[in-house]
Design an enzyme around this catalytic site. Structure first.
Site, PDB file in Angstrom:
ATOM      1  N   HIS A   9      -4.012   1.131   7.867  1.00 32.07           N
ATOM      2  CA  HIS A   9      -2.803   1.620   8.021  1.00 32.07           C
ATOM      3  C   HIS A   9      -2.740   2.693   7.079  1.00 32.07           C
ATOM      4  O   HIS A   9      -2.045   4.065   7.556  1.00 32.07           O
ATOM      5  CB  HIS A   9      -1.660   0.451   7.630  1.00 32.07           C
ATOM      6  CG  HIS A   9      -0.338   0.900   7.478  1.00 32.07           C
ATOM      7  ND1 HIS A   9       0.710   0.570   8.363  1.00 32.07           N
ATOM      8  CD2 HIS A   9       0.083   1.759   6.579  1.00 32.07           C
ATOM      9  CE1 HIS A   9       1.870   0.967   8.129  1.00 32.07           C
ATOM     10  NE2 HIS A   9       1.576   1.835   6.895  1.00 32.07           N
ATOM     11  N   GLU A  10      -2.967   2.602   5.936  1.00 30.31           N
ATOM     12  CA  GLU A  10      -3.034   3.961   4.828  1.00 30.31           C
ATOM     13  C   GLU A  10      -4.141   4.867   5.507  1.00 30.31           C
ATOM     14  O   GLU A  10      -3.582   6.338   5.254  1.00 30.31           O
ATOM     15  CB  GLU A  10      -3.623   3.142   3.618  1.00 30.31           C
ATOM     16  CG  GLU A  10      -2.560   2.166   2.922  1.00 30.31           C
ATOM     17  CD  GLU A  10      -1.272   2.333   3.070  1.00 30.31           C
ATOM     18  OE1 GLU A  10      -0.510   3.317   2.866  1.00 30.31           O
ATOM     19  OE2 GLU A  10      -0.607   1.199   3.104  1.00 30.31           O
TER      20      GLU A  10
ATOM     21  N   GLY B 251       0.766  -1.023  -0.015  1.00 31.23           N
ATOM     22  CA  GLY B 251      -0.028   0.026   0.178  1.00 31.23           C
ATOM     23  C   GLY B 251       0.928   1.453  -0.105  1.00 31.23           C
ATOM     24  O   GLY B 251       2.032   1.154   0.238  1.00 31.23           O
TER      25      GLY B 251
ATOM     26  N   GLN C  43       2.923   9.746   2.054  1.00 34.98           N
ATOM     27  CA  GLN C  43       3.950   9.357   2.054  1.00 34.98           C
ATOM     28  C   GLN C  43       4.835   9.839   0.745  1.00 34.98           C
ATOM     29  O   GLN C  43       6.087   9.792   1.012  1.00 34.98           O
ATOM     30  CB  GLN C  43       4.246   7.975   1.916  1.00 34.98           C
ATOM     31  CG  GLN C  43       3.466   7.006   3.140  1.00 34.98           C
ATOM     32  CD  GLN C  43       3.385   5.461   3.111  1.00 34.98           C
ATOM     33  OE1 GLN C  43       2.351   5.097   2.370  1.00 34.98           O
ATOM     34  NE2 GLN C  43       4.455   5.030   3.610  1.00 34.98           N
TER      35      GLN C  43
ATOM     36  N   HIS D  71      -2.136   7.254   7.650  1.00 34.04           N
ATOM     37  CA  HIS D  71      -1.477   8.013   6.946  1.00 34.04           C
ATOM     38  C   HIS D  71      -1.977   9.377   6.686  1.00 34.04           C
ATOM     39  O   HIS D  71      -1.415  10.394   6.774  1.00 34.04           O
ATOM     40  CB  HIS D  71      -0.762   7.377   5.887  1.00 34.04           C
ATOM     41  CG  HIS D  71       0.611   6.570   6.107  1.00 34.04           C
ATOM     42  ND1 HIS D  71       1.480   6.920   6.719  1.00 34.04           N
ATOM     43  CD2 HIS D  71       0.651   5.284   5.796  1.00 34.04           C
ATOM     44  CE1 HIS D  71       2.613   5.845   6.704  1.00 34.04           C
ATOM     45  NE2 HIS D  71       2.000   4.845   6.152  1.00 34.04           N
TER      46      HIS D  71
ATOM     47  N   CYS E 286       6.280  -0.460   7.108  1.00 31.22           N
ATOM     48  CA  CYS E 286       5.755   0.682   6.609  1.00 31.22           C
ATOM     49  C   CYS E 286       6.827   1.233   5.516  1.00 31.22           C
ATOM     50  O   CYS E 286       8.038   1.145   6.228  1.00 31.22           O
ATOM     51  CB  CYS E 286       5.357   1.725   7.635  1.00 31.22           C
ATOM     52  SG  CYS E 286       4.854   3.352   6.782  1.00 31.22           S
ATOM     53  N   LEU E 287       6.753   1.548   4.510  1.00 28.31           N
ATOM     54  CA  LEU E 287       7.716   2.246   3.460  1.00 28.31           C
ATOM     55  C   LEU E 287       8.417   3.391   4.270  1.00 28.31           C
ATOM     56  O   LEU E 287       9.487   3.620   3.673  1.00 28.31           O
ATOM     57  CB  LEU E 287       7.130   2.332   2.166  1.00 28.31           C
ATOM     58  CG  LEU E 287       6.670   1.091   1.399  1.00 28.31           C
ATOM     59  CD1 LEU E 287       5.857   1.351   0.050  1.00 28.31           C
ATOM     60  CD2 LEU E 287       7.933   0.136   1.145  1.00 28.31           C
TER      61      LEU E 287
HETATM   62  O1  GNR Z   1       4.217  -2.550   2.451  1.00 22.91           O
HETATM   63  C1  GNR Z   1       3.475  -2.589   3.497  1.00 22.91           C
HETATM   64  N1  GNR Z   1       3.291  -3.848   4.263  1.00 22.91           N
HETATM   65  C2  GNR Z   1       2.716  -3.865   5.227  1.00 22.91           C
HETATM   66  C3  GNR Z   1       2.687  -4.700   6.217  1.00 22.91           C
HETATM   67  C4  GNR Z   1       1.777  -4.945   7.255  1.00 22.91           C
HETATM   68  C5  GNR Z   1       0.903  -3.981   7.546  1.00 22.91           C
HETATM   69  C6  GNR Z   1       0.798  -2.733   6.756  1.00 22.91           C
HETATM   70  C7  GNR Z   1       1.544  -2.771   5.647  1.00 22.91           C
HETATM   71  S1  GNR Z   1       1.534  -1.169   4.543  1.00 22.91           S
HETATM   72  C8  GNR Z   1       3.190  -1.260   4.037  1.00 22.91           C
HETATM   73  C9  GNR Z   1       3.289  -0.260   3.027  1.00 22.91           C
HETATM   74  C10 GNR Z   1       3.076   0.904   3.539  1.00 22.91           C
HETATM   75  O2  GNR Z   1       4.020   1.779   4.213  1.00 22.91           O
HETATM   76  N2  GNR Z   1       2.050   1.695   3.359  1.00 22.91           N
HETATM   77  O3  GNR Z   1       1.650   3.041   3.975  1.00 22.91           O
HETATM   78 NI    NI Z   2       2.993   3.061   5.433  1.00 26.53          NI
END
Ligand code: GNR
Ligand code: NI
Length: 173
Positions: free
Chosen positions: A134-135, A46, A51, A138, A92-93
């Site tokens: 999670h997104e 995601g 980001q 953000h 998270c990236l």
């Molecule tokens: O790539 C991602 N893997 C992930 C693994 C577990 C829970 C959430 C994520 S999201 C993350 C990509 C990201 O940072 N999205 O904002």
């Molecule tokens: Ni993230």
């Protein structure tokens, strides 16, 4: 097509609250293409516009194993959440190399515009439910490490600052 730079924690702009997308025009469609390319290149499931330093309510997701099921959510809203929660290991990236447990709703229904500006409701479970939450965090300026203890968060912050300093020095060599 273009790869967009991803902000890394503790970048202050990761805490910006995104504004709703007003119209799904060519600018937004280009941004969607670029965000999908950036997400696939970074091997993420995601990516939120926050980001890539764009503070509008737009996220792209692909939780498929084949990485061929892109999902675009514009102005997403949770319209239903399951009563139960589940603890998941998240990454998270914007916080590379860090993984830790976060509690999320097991299942959510999300109303959002798709990449064509059409309103839809998505029923998300398992990894997709985790990713959507999670997104959407953000977009509210929240990074998953903020759910961890202050001790863990401060250790992560220090580690990320060192990592970014070393990367900067590496670039100058
Ligand atoms: O790539 C991602 N893997 C992930 C693994 C577990 C829970 C959430 C994520 S999201 C993350 C990509 C990201 O940072 N999205 O904002
Ligand atoms: Ni993230």
């Amino acid at each position: 097509m273009a790869l967009l730079p991803i902000l890394c924690y503790p970048h202050p702009r990761l805490h910006t609250v995104a504004k709703p997308v007003q119209v799904v025009d060519t600018r937004i469609k280009t941004l969607i293409t670029d965000m999908l390319e950036t997400m696939y290149d970074a091997k993420g499931i995601g990516l939120a516009a926050t980001q890539v330093d764009i503070h509008e309510r737009l996220v792209v997701i692909d939780t498929s194993d084949e990485r061929n099921q892109p999902l675009v959510l514009i102005n997403p809203e949770i319209v239903w959440a399951s009563p139960d929660k589940i603890l998941n290991e998240e990454g998270c990236l914007s916080v590379p190399g860090i993984y830790d447990g976060v509690e999320r709703f097991t299942s959510v229904h999300v109303k959002a515009l798709d990449g064509e500006g059409v309103s839809r409701v998505i029923q998300a479970e398992e990894l997709l439910a985790v990713c959507v939450q999670h997104e959407m965090d953000h977009l509210l300026g929240k990074v998953f490490v903020e759910y961890l203890s202050p001790l863990k968060r401060n250790r992560i912050k220090t580690k990320m600052i060192k990592l970014q300093r070393d990367e900067k020095l590496e670039g100058k060599r």
